[in-house]
Design a protein around this motif. Structure first.
Motif, PDB file in Angstrom:
ATOM      1  N   THR A 143       0.806  -1.318  -0.077  1.00 53.12           N
ATOM      2  CA  THR A 143      -0.059  -0.216   0.059  1.00 53.12           C
ATOM      3  C   THR A 143       0.832   1.405   0.131  1.00 53.12           C
ATOM      4  O   THR A 143       1.640   1.457   0.759  1.00 53.12           O
ATOM      5  CB  THR A 143      -0.932  -0.047   1.345  1.00 53.12           C
ATOM      6  OG1 THR A 143      -1.882  -1.130   1.411  1.00 53.12           O
ATOM      7  CG2 THR A 143      -1.957   1.156   1.130  1.00 53.12           C
ATOM      8  N   LYS A 144       0.573   2.190  -0.988  1.00 54.68           N
ATOM      9  CA  LYS A 144       1.475   3.356  -1.081  1.00 54.68           C
ATOM     10  C   LYS A 144       0.539   4.759  -0.691  1.00 54.68           C
ATOM     11  O   LYS A 144       0.914   5.766  -0.241  1.00 54.68           O
ATOM     12  CB  LYS A 144       1.958   3.450  -2.282  1.00 54.68           C
ATOM     13  CG  LYS A 144       2.982   2.575  -2.734  1.00 54.68           C
ATOM     14  CD  LYS A 144       4.435   2.778  -1.687  1.00 54.68           C
ATOM     15  CE  LYS A 144       5.485   1.610  -1.932  1.00 54.68           C
ATOM     16  NZ  LYS A 144       5.825   1.889  -3.223  1.00 54.68           N
ATOM     17  N   MET A 145      -0.771   4.460  -1.017  1.00 54.26           N
ATOM     18  CA  MET A 145      -1.828   5.647  -0.999  1.00 54.26           C
ATOM     19  C   MET A 145      -2.964   5.041  -0.535  1.00 54.26           C
ATOM     20  O   MET A 145      -3.531   4.142  -1.046  1.00 54.26           O
ATOM     21  CB  MET A 145      -1.771   6.569  -2.176  1.00 54.26           C
ATOM     22  CG  MET A 145      -0.491   7.286  -2.671  1.00 54.26           C
ATOM     23  SD  MET A 145      -1.033   8.491  -3.669  1.00 54.26           S
ATOM     24  CE  MET A 145       0.411   8.267  -4.919  1.00 54.26           C
ATOM     25  N   VAL A 146      -3.861   5.926   0.241  1.00 51.69           N
ATOM     26  CA  VAL A 146      -5.222   5.525   0.494  1.00 51.69           C
ATOM     27  C   VAL A 146      -5.997   6.994   0.101  1.00 51.69           C
ATOM     28  O   VAL A 146      -5.871   8.183   0.548  1.00 51.69           O
ATOM     29  CB  VAL A 146      -5.506   5.543   1.820  1.00 51.69           C
ATOM     30  CG1 VAL A 146      -6.810   5.464   2.383  1.00 51.69           C
ATOM     31  CG2 VAL A 146      -4.752   4.271   2.495  1.00 51.69           C
ATOM     32  N   PHE A 147      -7.055   6.909  -0.697  1.00 59.11           N
ATOM     33  CA  PHE A 147      -7.732   8.015  -1.293  1.00 59.11           C
ATOM     34  C   PHE A 147      -9.111   7.893  -0.424  1.00 59.11           C
ATOM     35  O   PHE A 147      -9.779   6.793  -0.714  1.00 59.11           O
ATOM     36  CB  PHE A 147      -7.911   7.914  -2.829  1.00 59.11           C
ATOM     37  CG  PHE A 147      -6.738   8.172  -3.594  1.00 59.11           C
ATOM     38  CD1 PHE A 147      -6.534   9.579  -4.238  1.00 59.11           C
ATOM     39  CD2 PHE A 147      -5.811   7.219  -3.994  1.00 59.11           C
ATOM     40  CE1 PHE A 147      -5.688   9.845  -5.009  1.00 59.11           C
ATOM     41  CE2 PHE A 147      -4.578   7.540  -4.700  1.00 59.11           C
ATOM     42  CZ  PHE A 147      -4.435   8.772  -5.361  1.00 59.11           C
ATOM     43  N   ILE A 148      -9.518   9.014  -0.089  1.00 58.92           N
ATOM     44  CA  ILE A 148     -10.876   9.099   0.471  1.00 58.92           C
ATOM     45  C   ILE A 148     -11.298  10.778  -0.004  1.00 58.92           C
ATOM     46  O   ILE A 148     -10.799  11.493   0.125  1.00 58.92           O
ATOM     47  CB  ILE A 148     -11.137   8.794   1.915  1.00 58.92           C
ATOM     48  CG1 ILE A 148     -10.608   9.920   2.668  1.00 58.92           C
ATOM     49  CG2 ILE A 148     -10.848   7.612   2.101  1.00 58.92           C
ATOM     50  CD1 ILE A 148     -11.053   9.887   4.015  1.00 58.92           C
ATOM     51  N   ALA A 149     -12.520  10.617  -0.660  1.00 59.76           N
ATOM     52  CA  ALA A 149     -13.354  11.870  -0.796  1.00 59.76           C
ATOM     53  C   ALA A 149     -14.186  11.987   0.352  1.00 59.76           C
ATOM     54  O   ALA A 149     -15.160  11.278   0.726  1.00 59.76           O
ATOM     55  CB  ALA A 149     -14.150  11.643  -2.199  1.00 59.76           C
ATOM     56  N   ASN A 150     -13.999  13.100   1.042  1.00 62.18           N
ATOM     57  CA  ASN A 150     -14.871  13.637   2.292  1.00 62.18           C
ATOM     58  C   ASN A 150     -15.083  15.191   2.107  1.00 62.18           C
ATOM     59  O   ASN A 150     -14.426  15.842   2.259  1.00 62.18           O
ATOM     60  CB  ASN A 150     -13.844  13.220   3.465  1.00 62.18           C
ATOM     61  CG  ASN A 150     -14.826  13.264   4.813  1.00 62.18           C
ATOM     62  OD1 ASN A 150     -15.933  12.689   4.590  1.00 62.18           O
ATOM     63  ND2 ASN A 150     -14.299  13.710   5.789  1.00 62.18           N
ATOM     64  N   PRO A 151     -16.512  15.262   1.693  1.00 62.14           N
ATOM     65  CA  PRO A 151     -17.695  14.116   1.070  1.00 62.14           C
ATOM     66  C   PRO A 151     -17.241  13.490   0.120  1.00 62.14           C
ATOM     67  O   PRO A 151     -16.503  14.089  -0.799  1.00 62.14           O
ATOM     68  CB  PRO A 151     -18.829  15.226   1.004  1.00 62.14           C
ATOM     69  CG  PRO A 151     -18.374  16.610   1.687  1.00 62.14           C
ATOM     70  CD  PRO A 151     -16.936  16.640   1.606  1.00 62.14           C
ATOM     71  N   ASN A 152     -17.960  12.381   0.068  1.00 63.28           N
ATOM     72  CA  ASN A 152     -17.776  11.481  -1.113  1.00 63.28           C
ATOM     73  C   ASN A 152     -18.717  11.861  -2.208  1.00 63.28           C
ATOM     74  O   ASN A 152     -19.711  12.299  -2.295  1.00 63.28           O
ATOM     75  CB  ASN A 152     -17.927  10.117  -0.616  1.00 63.28           C
ATOM     76  CG  ASN A 152     -17.481   9.121  -1.732  1.00 63.28           C
ATOM     77  OD1 ASN A 152     -16.496   9.206  -2.130  1.00 63.28           O
ATOM     78  ND2 ASN A 152     -18.437   8.196  -2.167  1.00 63.28           N
ATOM     79  N   ASN A 153     -17.983  11.954  -3.540  1.00 66.79           N
ATOM     80  CA  ASN A 153     -18.837  11.637  -4.628  1.00 66.79           C
ATOM     81  C   ASN A 153     -18.885  10.346  -5.315  1.00 66.79           C
ATOM     82  O   ASN A 153     -17.635   9.970  -5.589  1.00 66.79           O
ATOM     83  CB  ASN A 153     -17.963  12.775  -5.429  1.00 66.79           C
ATOM     84  CG  ASN A 153     -18.599  12.807  -7.063  1.00 66.79           C
ATOM     85  OD1 ASN A 153     -19.775  12.421  -7.344  1.00 66.79           O
ATOM     86  ND2 ASN A 153     -17.678  12.885  -8.001  1.00 66.79           N
ATOM     87  N   PRO A 154     -19.920   9.757  -5.452  1.00 65.17           N
ATOM     88  CA  PRO A 154     -21.198  10.457  -5.755  1.00 65.17           C
ATOM     89  C   PRO A 154     -22.213   9.943  -4.477  1.00 65.17           C
ATOM     90  O   PRO A 154     -23.183  10.649  -4.827  1.00 65.17           O
ATOM     91  CB  PRO A 154     -21.850   9.601  -6.797  1.00 65.17           C
ATOM     92  CG  PRO A 154     -21.279   8.085  -6.579  1.00 65.17           C
ATOM     93  CD  PRO A 154     -19.851   8.287  -5.885  1.00 65.17           C
ATOM     94  N   THR A 155     -21.909   9.788  -3.362  1.00 69.48           N
ATOM     95  CA  THR A 155     -22.898   9.367  -2.318  1.00 69.48           C
ATOM     96  C   THR A 155     -23.151  10.600  -1.791  1.00 69.48           C
ATOM     97  O   THR A 155     -24.289  10.687  -0.811  1.00 69.48           O
ATOM     98  CB  THR A 155     -22.476   8.315  -1.226  1.00 69.48           C
ATOM     99  OG1 THR A 155     -21.249   8.834  -0.652  1.00 69.48           O
ATOM    100  CG2 THR A 155     -21.982   7.002  -1.871  1.00 69.48           C
ATOM    101  N   GLY A 156     -22.647  11.699  -1.741  1.00 68.84           N
ATOM    102  CA  GLY A 156     -23.084  12.804  -0.887  1.00 68.84           C
ATOM    103  C   GLY A 156     -22.813  12.710   0.872  1.00 68.84           C
ATOM    104  O   GLY A 156     -23.105  13.425   1.454  1.00 68.84           O
ATOM    105  N   THR A 157     -22.220  11.634   1.208  1.00 69.39           N
ATOM    106  CA  THR A 157     -22.018  11.430   2.668  1.00 69.39           C
ATOM    107  C   THR A 157     -20.630  11.702   2.944  1.00 69.39           C
ATOM    108  O   THR A 157     -19.471  11.955   2.150  1.00 69.39           O
ATOM    109  CB  THR A 157     -22.128   9.831   3.019  1.00 69.39           C
ATOM    110  OG1 THR A 157     -21.132   9.173   2.078  1.00 69.39           O
ATOM    111  CG2 THR A 157     -23.675   9.464   2.674  1.00 69.39           C
ATOM    112  N   TYR A 158     -20.518  11.842   4.434  1.00 71.37           N
ATOM    113  CA  TYR A 158     -19.128  12.273   4.919  1.00 71.37           C
ATOM    114  C   TYR A 158     -18.804  11.349   6.015  1.00 71.37           C
ATOM    115  O   TYR A 158     -19.626  10.736   6.930  1.00 71.37           O
ATOM    116  CB  TYR A 158     -19.108  13.752   5.196  1.00 71.37           C
ATOM    117  CG  TYR A 158     -19.912  14.145   6.235  1.00 71.37           C
ATOM    118  CD1 TYR A 158     -19.186  14.404   7.636  1.00 71.37           C
ATOM    119  CD2 TYR A 158     -21.118  14.325   6.641  1.00 71.37           C
ATOM    120  CE1 TYR A 158     -19.567  14.705   8.965  1.00 71.37           C
ATOM    121  CE2 TYR A 158     -21.705  14.587   7.850  1.00 71.37           C
ATOM    122  CZ  TYR A 158     -20.924  14.757   8.818  1.00 71.37           C
ATOM    123  OH  TYR A 158     -21.510  15.075  10.013  1.00 71.37           O
TER     124      TYR A 158
END
Length: 367
Positions: A153-168
C-alpha cells in the motif's frame, strides 16, 4: 504490403476505461437544465469573470509557473503556508502528479467501493493496483480500509464528502484512519465539496496536513467557485510532498486566466455565501420532493443528491435518466460507480429543481 511494427502504448494504459463526464441534456423546445456535473447554478463570481476579461489584454505572456499570487491568496484565506500549496489544472491533475511521483508497477492504492473514479484511473496509469474497501451504508468505513493495508500500500484515497454518495465521515474518524496507517503510506483527502458542509464534526483535513508528514488535502475551484471551465485546483501538503510534485508538474500547468480568476473568486466571500444559501435551500427541496415521490434519496452534505430507484416501483434509474434527458434535464447515471439503481442529481436553482420533480412525477405515473 509487409506489415511493420508500430508504436505500442503501455499495457496498463490500454486497460484504462476513459473517464466519461456528465453530459448536457438533449435540446428540446422548452428550458433545459444540466444537472449531471455538480456545477454552480449561479455561475462564477462577477469578480472572477472580470478577471478573465482583464487577462485577455495580455494573452501573449506566459503565466507564473509557480502560481505564486494564487497560492498566497489561498494561504491568506485559510491561514496556511503558501510554500506548502501546489496548484493544478483541477484537483484531477494533482492526483496525476501524485501517481507519477509515488506509484509504480505492483504498488497498491486503497479507495472505497463508490469512491471517485479518477483515483483508480491514475493508479492504472502507473501500473498500480486499486484495492477496494467496502462502504457501510454508503459511507467510508475506516476499519474496512485499515484491514486492507499491506506492505504494498502506497496511498489511501478518500473523498470527504464523497462523490457520488454525498455522505461524509467526521474528522474524528479521519484522524482514526490516519492513526492506523503506516507512516510511509500517503493519505489523500479529496475535499472537493468541503465548502458545502455545515456539520460541526467535519473538517477538510487541513489540521492533519499541518501536523503530519504523510497527508495531502486537495480542493477545487470547479464547484462552489463556479470555475469548472478554467480547470483549477490546489493541494496542501508537507514540504517534501510539495517538492516531489513540483518535479513532475508541467512548467506552466495553470493558465494565467485560471490563476487570476481563482484569486478573484476566493476573495469574493459574498458570492460564496450566496451560493451556499441557494444550495442549502434547493438541496432540501430536492431531497424532500424525491421522498414525496416515493424515491429514496441519500442524505447529502454536498451540492448533489444520490437517489435510489427501488425495483418495486417497476421504473429503473436508467429509464428515469432517459426520460429526464428527453425532457431537457440531464442527470448522472451511476452504473460506473457500482450503483446501477441510482442517479446523481446536481442541486440547481429553484426552476431546475421544479423541473426534476415535475418530470419524475410524470415518469412514475406512466405505464
Amino acid at each position: 504490403m509487409i506489415d511493420k511494427p508500430r508504436p505500442q502504448a503501455l499495457a496498463q494504459v490500454m486497460e484504462i476505461s476513459p473517464y466519461v463526464p456528465g453530459h448536457a441534456p438533449t435540446k428540446g423546445s422548452g428550458p433545459s437544465f444540466k444537472l449531471a456535473s455538480n456545477e454552480n447554478p449561479l455561475g462564477a463570481s462577477p469578480a472572477a469573470r472580470q478577471a478573465v476579461i482583464d487577462v485577455s489584454a495580455n494573452l501573449e505572456t506566459y503565466p507564473d509557473g509557480s502560481a505564486r499570487a494564487l497560492r498566497e491568496a489561498i494561504a491568506q484565506r485559510y491561514g496556511l503556508d503558501a510554500n506548502r500549496i501546489i496548484c493544478g489544472a483541477g484537483s484531477d491533475e494533482i492526483f496525476q502528479m501524485l501517481a507519477k511521483a509515488y506509484l509504480e508497477t505492483g504498488d497498491e492504492i486503497i479507495q472505497t467501493t463508490h469512491g471517485f473514479l479518477v483515483y483508480h484511473l491514475v493508479a492504472q496509469q502507473s501500473g498500480a493496483v486499486t484495492v477496494i474497501a467496502p462502504e457501510t451504508q454508503l459511507r467510508t468505513d475506516v476499519d474496512a480500509i485499515l484491514e486492507r493495508v499491506t506492505a504494498k500500500t502506497k496511498m489511501v484515497f478518500i473523498a470527504n464528502p464523497n462523490n457520488p454518495t454525498g455522505t461524509y465521515i467526521s474528522f474524528e474518524d479521519v484522524r482514526r484512519l490516519h492513526a492506523g496507517l503506516p507512516s510511509n503510506v500517503l493519505l489523500v483527502l479529496d475535499a472537493a465539496y468541503a465548502e458545502y458542509v455545515r456539520a460541526n464534526d467535519y473538517s477538510s483535513g487541513i489540521e492533519l496536513v499541518s501536523e503530519f508528514e504523510n497527508v495531502i488535502m486537495t480542493r477545487t475551484f470547479s464547484k462552489i467557485y463556479g470555475l469548472a471551465a478554467l480547470r483549477l485546483g490546489w493541494g496542501y501538503a508537507p514540504m517534501h510532498v510539495i517538492d516531489a510534485l513540483h518535479r513532475v508538474r508541467g512548467p506552466f500547468n495553470v493558465s494565467e486566466t485560471a490563476q487570476r480568476a481563482g484569486i478573484a473568486a476566493i476573495q469574493d466571500q459574498t458570492f460564496i455565501e450566496t451560493s451556499l444559501a441557494l444550495n442549502d435551500a434547493q438541496r432540501e427541496r430536492l431531497t424532500d420532493g424525491l421522498e414525496d415521490l416515493g424515491l429514496a434519496p441519500v442524505p447529502s452534505v454536498a451540492n448533489f443528491v444520490l437517489v435510489n430507484f427501488p425495483e418495486s416501483l417497476g421504473k429503473t434509474a436508467s429509464d428515469a435518466a432517459k426520460y429526464l434527458d428527453a425532457h431537457g434535464v440531464s442527470v448522472r447515471a451511476m452504473a460506473a460507480y457500482k450503483l446501477p439503481d441510482c442517479l446523481r442529481i446536481s442541486v440547481g436553482n429553484a426552476e431546475s429543481v421544479d423541473a426534476v420533480l415535475s418530470h419524475l412525477a410524470d415518469f412514475l405515473k406512466t405505464s
